[in-house]
Design an enzyme around this catalytic site. Structure first.
Site, PDB file in Angstrom:
ATOM      1  N   GLU A 180       1.118  -1.134   0.356  1.00  0.00           N
ATOM      2  CA  GLU A 180       0.069  -0.045   0.290  1.00  0.00           C
ATOM      3  C   GLU A 180       0.723   1.021   0.279  1.00  0.00           C
ATOM      4  O   GLU A 180       1.022   1.742   1.111  1.00  0.00           O
ATOM      5  CB  GLU A 180      -0.421  -0.383   1.694  1.00  0.00           C
ATOM      6  CG  GLU A 180      -1.829  -0.937   1.207  1.00  0.00           C
ATOM      7  CD  GLU A 180      -3.220  -1.705   2.176  1.00  0.00           C
ATOM      8  OE1 GLU A 180      -3.371  -1.856   2.628  1.00  0.00           O
ATOM      9  OE2 GLU A 180      -2.563  -0.250   3.763  1.00  0.00           O
ATOM     10  N   GLU A 373      -5.425  -7.673  -0.481  1.00  0.00           N
ATOM     11  CA  GLU A 373      -5.984  -8.094   0.546  1.00  0.00           C
ATOM     12  C   GLU A 373      -7.657  -7.581   0.535  1.00  0.00           C
ATOM     13  O   GLU A 373      -8.090  -6.673  -0.756  1.00  0.00           O
ATOM     14  CB  GLU A 373      -5.920  -7.408   1.745  1.00  0.00           C
ATOM     15  CG  GLU A 373      -4.431  -7.320   1.875  1.00  0.00           C
ATOM     16  CD  GLU A 373      -3.670  -6.163   2.910  1.00  0.00           C
ATOM     17  OE1 GLU A 373      -4.757  -5.486   3.324  1.00  0.00           O
ATOM     18  OE2 GLU A 373      -2.277  -5.972   3.077  1.00  0.00           O
TER      19      GLU A 373
HETATM   20  C1  BG6 Z   1      -4.180  -2.961   4.949  1.00  0.00           C
HETATM   21  C2  BG6 Z   1      -3.064  -3.485   6.006  1.00  0.00           C
HETATM   22  O1  BG6 Z   1      -4.118  -1.522   4.847  1.00  0.00           O
HETATM   23  O2  BG6 Z   1      -5.285  -3.282   5.818  1.00  0.00           O
HETATM   24  C3  BG6 Z   1      -2.769  -4.596   6.215  1.00  0.00           C
HETATM   25  O3  BG6 Z   1      -1.897  -3.115   4.692  1.00  0.00           O
HETATM   26  C4  BG6 Z   1      -4.091  -4.860   7.529  1.00  0.00           C
HETATM   27  O4  BG6 Z   1      -1.851  -4.697   7.289  1.00  0.00           O
HETATM   28  C5  BG6 Z   1      -5.529  -3.855   6.034  1.00  0.00           C
HETATM   29  O5  BG6 Z   1      -3.816  -5.435   8.298  1.00  0.00           O
HETATM   30  C6  BG6 Z   1      -6.423  -4.003   7.689  1.00  0.00           C
HETATM   31  O6  BG6 Z   1      -6.345  -3.372   8.473  1.00  0.00           O
HETATM   32  P1  BG6 Z   1      -6.748  -3.030  10.183  1.00  0.00           P
HETATM   33  O7  BG6 Z   1      -6.322  -2.119  10.287  1.00  0.00           O
HETATM   34  O8  BG6 Z   1      -8.158  -3.309  10.083  1.00  0.00           O
HETATM   35  O9  BG6 Z   1      -5.185  -4.385  10.229  1.00  0.00           O
END
Ligand code: BG6
Length: 471
Positions: A180, A373
């Site tokens: 990201e 993701e």
């Molecule tokens: C993304 C990241 O921004 O979102 C991850 O690459 C992160 O590392 C994921 O875990 C979900 O966000 P969060 O803050 O709920 O863990």
């Protein structure tokens, strides 16, 4: 699986490994983030605060132990492979390989750990997809150079890349240079190890650091291709289309500008040069960048694929009344969209937005894409008979997988889809354990207390069936 499409799960080193001092590892940025909400919030925005307040004797730092994947990787990978997936996204903790970031030779013990992990993936027929830098700049590089604000970081990063590309030649073919990369504008300490003085132009610093990361990413792409022509290199965006709140042209233009904030990065990584709108952007923000002619040459080494995370869409407006109604979404504040529900953490749930985002990105770049993701952070309850009934997660994933299929039918060239996070991990934004994303429940609480045992959630069985039917 049909057409070798990659279905997998994604994780990051600092959110699962723990063992933060093992085998000579140095401290990483992530080790400095406490679980306390207010304090963590200040740290992620400004490293000066994080460095000044770090005290491992007095406070709990979730990355220090995480879910102890460092010791449980074999069982965890086996459990994940049991889903029927064919790929696994993981990241390398930079400070395990180069504890201060400046050693001439890699720390062999650190490398050995990842050799074991990658071998375990291959043994379980999982294609490894490796993120080189996922929110974990070594602390020594932050103290000495101010993180990515210094050109020196390019050299340090390339040393890491060289060690990885050589060690995993023939074993790893998919690499993501920075997790990201656009997050540096939202969370400058997390994305670039940046520290600020009160009076300075923060945006000048963030865009300068971004430039060095972009140069580093392109140089890494060149190196990866030189070392192994089979290597495929991806850039990665925290994506999510920004909608105009209304059809007022003012709102539409505001949305266009917000979208450009994220596309700025991939425009450079895919096209190989700064977009024409950058000049005006920098003029407005009074930004002057150190860009050398050789940087412009290096930037011409473009990526092979675009990867992205998608959790929610966003919304923007120029109407001051509407602006008051905001909600959260992966570090991006958004105006609340009245047509959407939100997660327990205020992230708006929008499967169609996923299809829209994929289509827009593909229309813009026309190169293969990979979703690395997507998932729902939610509180799960472990019942007395050791079950987790997470129908909300199943719904979220079912709808998003459906949108993914639709996007493929629309003509978007997709290489794969990784659900976040396969196994419960500590949250990157909050440090909480109770914000869970996995198909596998890990019995730790927000203070790291618990048995650490792993339990399959309902979503585990559902995804396994879904994947089997997909074949
Ligand atoms: C993304 C990241 O921004 O979102 C991850 O690459 C992160 O590392 C994921 O875990 C979900 O966000 P969060 O803050 O709920 O863990």
């Amino acid at each position: 699986m049909k057409n070798d499409f990659l279905y997998g799960v994604g994780t990051s080193a600092s959110q699962i490994e723990g063992a933060y001092m093992a085998d000579g590892k140095g401290l990483s940025m992530a080790d400095l983030l406490p679980v306390n909400k207010n304090e963590r919030f200040k740290c992620v925005k400004d490293g000066s605060f994080a460095l000044a307040n770090y005290d491992a004797n007095k406070k709990y730092y979730p990355a220090h132990n995480a879910i102890d994947f460092f010791h449980t990787y074999k069982e965890d990978i086996e459990l994940l492979a049991g889903l029927g997936i064919n790929s696994f996204r993981l990241s390398i903790m930079w400070s395990r390989i180069f504890p201060t970031g400046e050693e001439n030779e890699p720390n062999q013990e650190g490398l050995d750990f990842y050799v074991k992990v990658i071998d375990e993936c291959l043994k379980n027929h999982l294609e490894p997809i490796v993120t080189i830098s996922h929110f974990d700049t070594p602390v020594e590089l932050i103290k000495k150079y101010g993180g990515w604000f210094n050109r020196k970081l390019i050299e340090a990063y390339l040393r890491l890349c060289k060690a990885l590309f050589r060690t995993f030649q023939g074993k790893v073919h998919y690499w993501i240079t920075f997790n990201e990369i656009n997050m540096i504008l939202q969370l400058p300490f997390v994305g670039g190890g940046l520290c600020f003085k009160t009076s300075e132009n923060r945006e000048q610093k963030m865009y300068q650091a971004a430039h060095y990361q972009l140069v580093a990413s392109s140089a890494a792409t060149k190196l990866a291709h030189q070392i192994d022509s089979k290597n495929k290199i991806g850039c990665m965006l925290a994506a999510g289309e920004v909608y105009p709140y209304s059809c007022n042209p003012q709102d539409v233009f505001a949305a266009l500008q917000k979208n450009r904030e994220q596309y700025f990065f991939s425009d450079i990584q895919v096209r190989g040069y700064y977009p024409s709108y950058a000049n005006e952007l920098f003029k407005q923000k009074n930004i002057k960048l150190d860009i050398l002619p050789q940087d412009e040459e290096i930037l011409k080494n473009t990526v092979d694929f675009v990867s992205l995370s998608y959790y929610s869409s966003r919304c923007t407006t120029t109407d001051p009344q509407v602006q008051k109604n905001v909600t959260d979404g992966n570090a991006f504040e958004s105006v609340k969209n009245p047509y959407l529900d939100t997660s327990e953490w205020g992230w708006q749930i929008d499967p169609l937005g996923f299809r829209i985002t994929l289509n827009n990105l593909y229309d813009r770049y026309q190169i293969p894409m990979m979703v690395v993701e997507n998932g729902l952070g939610a509180v799960d309850t472990l019942t007395s008979d050791r079950k987790i009934h997470d129908s909300y997660r199943i719904n979220y994933l079912k709808n998003h997988l459906n949108a993914l299929q639709e996007a493929r039918k629309d003509g978007v060239d997709l290489l794969g889809y990784m659900a976040w996070s396969g196994i419960d991990a500590i949250s990157a934004s909050t440090g909480e354990m109770r914000k869970r994303y996995g198909f596998i429940y890990v019995d730790y609480n927000d203070r790291g207390q618990g048995s650490g045992k792993r339990f399959k959630k309902d979503s585990y069985y559902w995804f396994k069936t879904w994947l089997a039917e997909e074949r």
